[in-house]
Design a protein around this motif. Sequence first.
Motif: not given
Length: 104
Positions: A77, A82, A88
Amino acid sequence: MPNTIGRLMADHLHQTQTALEDLKRLLARVDALEQQLTQLKQSDGDQGWMTIKKAAPLVGMSNTALAQRFRRGVYPEGVVWSMENNRYLVNLRALRDHMARGQH
């Protein structure tokens, strides 16, 4: 002599059919590559962040499969992905780098 001509014609027909099948496969591959090129142009290549909806087909995955890998921690991540506003975002270049190293 008639057998020889018949065999030659049969061989020629077989070679022609094989060549046509090869050509069909090549045309299908060219079509697939043209589609990938169009997708890359639409995604600005590997630059920047994009939605999972855009990124997943560019790496040959479904949105669901890619999201599952994110949730399982397969990709880091903040580097590869992210979460913003409950969706997403994917850094396509970083994702491809991880995939190229066998991290998928």
